[in-house]
Enzyme design. Structure first.
Site, PDB file in Angstrom:
ATOM      1  N   HIS A   1     -70.802  -1.221 -16.126  1.00 48.25           N
ATOM      2  CA  HIS A   1     -69.732  -0.928 -17.257  1.00 48.25           C
ATOM      3  C   HIS A   1     -70.592  -1.494 -18.982  1.00 48.25           C
ATOM      4  CE1 HIS A   1     -65.852   0.510 -19.570  1.00 48.25           C
ATOM      5  NE2 HIS A   1     -65.731  -0.936 -19.562  1.00 48.25           N
TER       6      HIS A   1
ATOM      7  N   HIS B   1     -70.209   0.549 -23.018  1.00 43.81           N
ATOM      8  CA  HIS B   1     -70.401   1.970 -23.851  1.00 43.81           C
ATOM      9  C   HIS B   1     -71.238   1.629 -25.256  1.00 43.81           C
ATOM     10  CE1 HIS B   1     -65.972   1.947 -23.095  1.00 43.81           C
ATOM     11  NE2 HIS B   1     -66.408   0.789 -23.015  1.00 43.81           N
TER      12      HIS B   1
ATOM     13  N   GLU C   1     -66.165  10.238 -21.050  1.00 46.89           N
ATOM     14  CA  GLU C   1     -64.657  10.370 -20.690  1.00 46.89           C
ATOM     15  C   GLU C   1     -63.170  11.114 -21.739  1.00 46.89           C
ATOM     16  OE1 GLU C   1     -63.179   6.459 -23.162  1.00 46.89           O
ATOM     17  OE2 GLU C   1     -63.475   7.418 -24.588  1.00 46.89           O
TER      18      GLU C   1
ATOM     19  N   SER D   1     -53.575  10.888 -26.298  1.00 44.18           N
ATOM     20  CA  SER D   1     -51.833  10.921 -25.598  1.00 44.18           C
ATOM     21  C   SER D   1     -50.537  12.078 -26.332  1.00 44.18           C
ATOM     22  CB  SER D   1     -51.653   9.718 -26.224  1.00 44.18           C
ATOM     23  OG  SER D   1     -51.222   9.698 -27.500  1.00 44.18           O
TER      24      SER D   1
ATOM     25  N   HIS E   1     -59.580   7.561 -20.406  1.00 49.06           N
ATOM     26  CA  HIS E   1     -60.023   5.957 -20.540  1.00 49.06           C
ATOM     27  C   HIS E   1     -58.940   5.175 -20.279  1.00 49.06           C
ATOM     28  CE1 HIS E   1     -59.176   3.218 -24.174  1.00 49.06           C
ATOM     29  NE2 HIS E   1     -60.131   2.872 -24.185  1.00 49.06           N
TER      30      HIS E   1
ATOM     31  N   HIS F   1     -60.524   1.799 -17.318  1.00 46.22           N
ATOM     32  CA  HIS F   1     -59.981   0.975 -18.011  1.00 46.22           C
ATOM     33  C   HIS F   1     -58.402   0.216 -17.724  1.00 46.22           C
ATOM     34  CE1 HIS F   1     -62.954   1.794 -21.222  1.00 46.22           C
ATOM     35  NE2 HIS F   1     -63.365   0.237 -20.554  1.00 46.22           N
TER      36      HIS F   1
ATOM     37  N   GLU G   1     -55.829  -4.142 -19.297  1.00 46.94           N
ATOM     38  CA  GLU G   1     -56.630  -5.061 -20.282  1.00 46.94           C
ATOM     39  C   GLU G   1     -56.068  -5.988 -20.919  1.00 46.94           C
ATOM     40  OE1 GLU G   1     -59.365  -2.278 -22.535  1.00 46.94           O
ATOM     41  OE2 GLU G   1     -60.535  -4.423 -23.054  1.00 46.94           O
TER      42      GLU G   1
ATOM     43  N   ASP H   1     -69.245  -4.582 -20.349  1.00 42.73           N
ATOM     44  CA  ASP H   1     -68.826  -3.691 -21.584  1.00 42.73           C
ATOM     45  C   ASP H   1     -70.220  -3.013 -23.333  1.00 42.73           C
ATOM     46  OD1 ASP H   1     -66.442  -2.334 -22.491  1.00 42.73           O
ATOM     47  OD2 ASP H   1     -66.010  -4.272 -22.290  1.00 42.73           O
TER      48      ASP H   1
HETATM   49  O1  MCF Z   1     -63.530  -2.115 -22.859  1.00 46.84           O
HETATM   50  C1  MCF Z   1     -63.871  -2.132 -24.362  1.00 46.84           C
HETATM   51  C2  MCF Z   1     -62.059  -2.652 -24.734  1.00 46.84           C
HETATM   52  N1  MCF Z   1     -61.425  -1.550 -23.960  1.00 46.84           N
HETATM   53  C3  MCF Z   1     -61.223  -0.090 -24.305  1.00 46.84           C
HETATM   54  N2  MCF Z   1     -62.003   0.730 -24.647  1.00 46.84           N
HETATM   55  C4  MCF Z   1     -63.452  -0.088 -24.671  1.00 46.84           C
HETATM   56  C5  MCF Z   1     -64.042  -0.929 -25.461  1.00 46.84           C
HETATM   57  N3  MCF Z   1     -65.391  -1.169 -26.081  1.00 46.84           N
HETATM   58  C6  MCF Z   1     -64.939   0.025 -26.032  1.00 46.84           C
HETATM   59  N4  MCF Z   1     -64.292   1.059 -26.082  1.00 46.84           N
HETATM   60  C7  MCF Z   1     -64.390   2.478 -26.396  1.00 46.84           C
HETATM   61  C8  MCF Z   1     -63.441   3.198 -25.336  1.00 46.84           C
HETATM   62  O2  MCF Z   1     -64.854   3.939 -24.394  1.00 46.84           O
HETATM   63  O3  MCF Z   1     -63.047   2.663 -27.731  1.00 46.84           O
HETATM   64  C9  MCF Z   1     -62.420   3.507 -27.355  1.00 46.84           C
HETATM   65  C10 MCF Z   1     -62.837   4.586 -26.175  1.00 46.84           C
HETATM   66  O4  MCF Z   1     -63.250   5.433 -26.909  1.00 46.84           O
HETATM   67  C11 MCF Z   1     -60.974   2.908 -27.540  1.00 46.84           C
HETATM   68  S1  MCF Z   1     -59.951   4.328 -27.967  1.00 46.84           S
HETATM   69  C12 MCF Z   1     -59.677   5.082 -28.987  1.00 46.84           C
HETATM   70 FE    FE Z   2     -65.037  -1.292 -21.265  1.00 47.71          FE
END
Ligand code: MCF
Ligand code: FE
Length: 406
Positions: free
Chosen positions: A64, A66, A144, A148, A182, A209, A212, A309
């Protein structure tokens, strides 16, 4: 054919056997693991790779990450999940538009240098697809979907489909398209259902996710808490699209990685042990939320991977840094038992979660092999602990039997 000699070979099999002074014969796949003399008699023409001072193990899997958030350093707020989310939303446009290529590339090579052959990349914008596909790394590429606001569902879906189709065109045995829903707080039920159906139809893996933060739990269970306040700003009557159970239910019958799941304790029994797994990201959890109850999840028989992450919630994308952090965070677990689990959590466990013939050194598996500096130990039970304490990068890495330059 290649024959690789090593001082220690960590097989990452169910027994967690560690072979001493053995060798691995491989092409694209692992042919045989035995004593060197036996292998050289059988495969006379083989190229010999002498790592007799080193440790060989399955190449690592960071399930996992990004990559598209790799240029973030100090822009996001930490200490509370909603505070973080608001800071991501406030900086969102910057992330989509500015040139991220060099940061993404650096992050890919940081993975390879650490011995990671395979990543689970969550792509929010489609920016990392070509860079992953054109690099030596194996990528499970999770396009992704989120959104909403029911007024713009079609727009969200068509934007997703465009990225998804581009990823599909890059498909190869080192670039495997998949889908990320997401999260339950950010993804409309119609989008989630369409995405899950598409994954089923395309025989793809899903990731999401889940649970969390405590605010997410309160929102899904009671429709209140921090997310209640957050959504009220846009719509006075907003309600969660799911309960925790109905969300998990949507993923029944599909291979899914549930990311984080810190507050999912009461719902672990709803997860399908053969198809569902959890990826935990200890540093991210510390910065945004709380500690995952690892001992309880293991007791419940859930397949657990440790992952970094993104730099959106971490200071390092080096998986060894993550294991060191995890080792300190989960100090209630026996140190040497934790170390063995931690090694499985970046090899055999994510390989099972992602349904790949990787993560364990055995005949027939894909020859993804990482080599690390060896050292003297008086007790073999200390090997994983010492490795986690001292390793930063790999000495050498083979992906599908080919040496990877990094
Ligand atoms: O895993 C971490 C924290 N939780 C959720 N999202 C993300 C994380 N790091 C990056 N993200 C990205 C997610 O893929 O942040 C955005 C999404 O595109 C949050 S929603 C606007
Ligand atoms: Fe993440």
């Amino acid at each position: 054919m290649k024959i690789l000699k090593a001082k220690f070979i960590i097989l990452c099999n169910d027994n967690f056997d560690i072979l001493q002074n053995h060798a691995i014969a491989f092409n694209h796949k692992i042919e045989k693991i035995a004593k060197f003399d036996e292998l050289i008699t059988e495969f006379k023409e083989a190229q010999i790779l002498d790592f007799s001072d080193s440790i060989a193990m399955p190449a690592l899997i960071n399930s996992h990450i990004h990559l598209e958030y790799s240029s973030n350093k100090t822009t996001f707020s930490y200490g509370d999940f909603l505070l973080w989310l608001k800071s991501v939303i406030a900086n969102g446009a910057k992330f989509k538009n500015s040139d991220k290529n060099s940061a993404i590339n650096q992050a890919i090579y940081e993975q390879l240098r650490a011995g990671v052959s395979t990543i689970g990349e969550i792509s929010s914008f489609g920016l990392s697809a070509n860079l992953c596909a054109n690099s030596p790394i194996r990528t499970i590429y999770f396009s992704e979907i989120l959104g909403s606001n029911s007024a713009i569902l079609e727009e969200q879906w068509s934007g997703f489909l465009k990225r998804f189709n581009t990823a599909n065109e890059l498909k190869s045995d080192l670039f495997i398209p998949a889908i990320s829903v997401h999260s339950p707080y950010s993804t409309h039920i119609e989008l989630a259902k369409s995405a899950i159906n598409l994954a089923k139809k395309s025989d793809m893996i899903l990731s999401t996710h889940f649970m969390e933060s405590l605010d997410e739990k309160r929102w899904l269970e009671y429709g209140s808490g921090g997310f209640g306040e957050f959504f009220k700003e846009f719509n006075k009557n907003s309600k969660p699209f799911y309960s925790p159970s109905s969300f998990i239910e949507l993923f029944s019958g599909v291979r899914t990685l549930f990311i984080h799941s810190i507050f999912a304790k009461n719902y672990l029994n709803l997860m399908d042990k053969s198809l569902h797994s959890i990826a935990t990201c200890p540093v991210s959890n510390r910065l945004l939320s709380a500690r995952f109850d690892l001992a309880n999840a293991l007791k419940n028989g859930i397949n657990i991977s440790i992952a970094t992450d993104g730099l959106s919630s971490n200071i390092s994308l080096n998986i060894w840094d993550e294991l060191r952090a995890a080792m300190m965070a989960h100090s209630y677990m026996d140190l040497n038992e934790f170390a063995k689990f931690a090694i499985k959590s970046i090899t055999s466990n994510p390989a099972k979660a992602l349904n790949l013939n990787l993560g364990e050194l055995k005949a027939g598996n894909i020859a993804d092999i990482a080599i690390f500096d060896g050292f003297n130990i008086s007790d073999i039970n200390q090997l994983c602990t010492q490795m986690i304490l001292h390793t930063k990068n790999a000495k050498s890495l083979y992906i599908k039997g080919e040496k990877c330059e990094f």
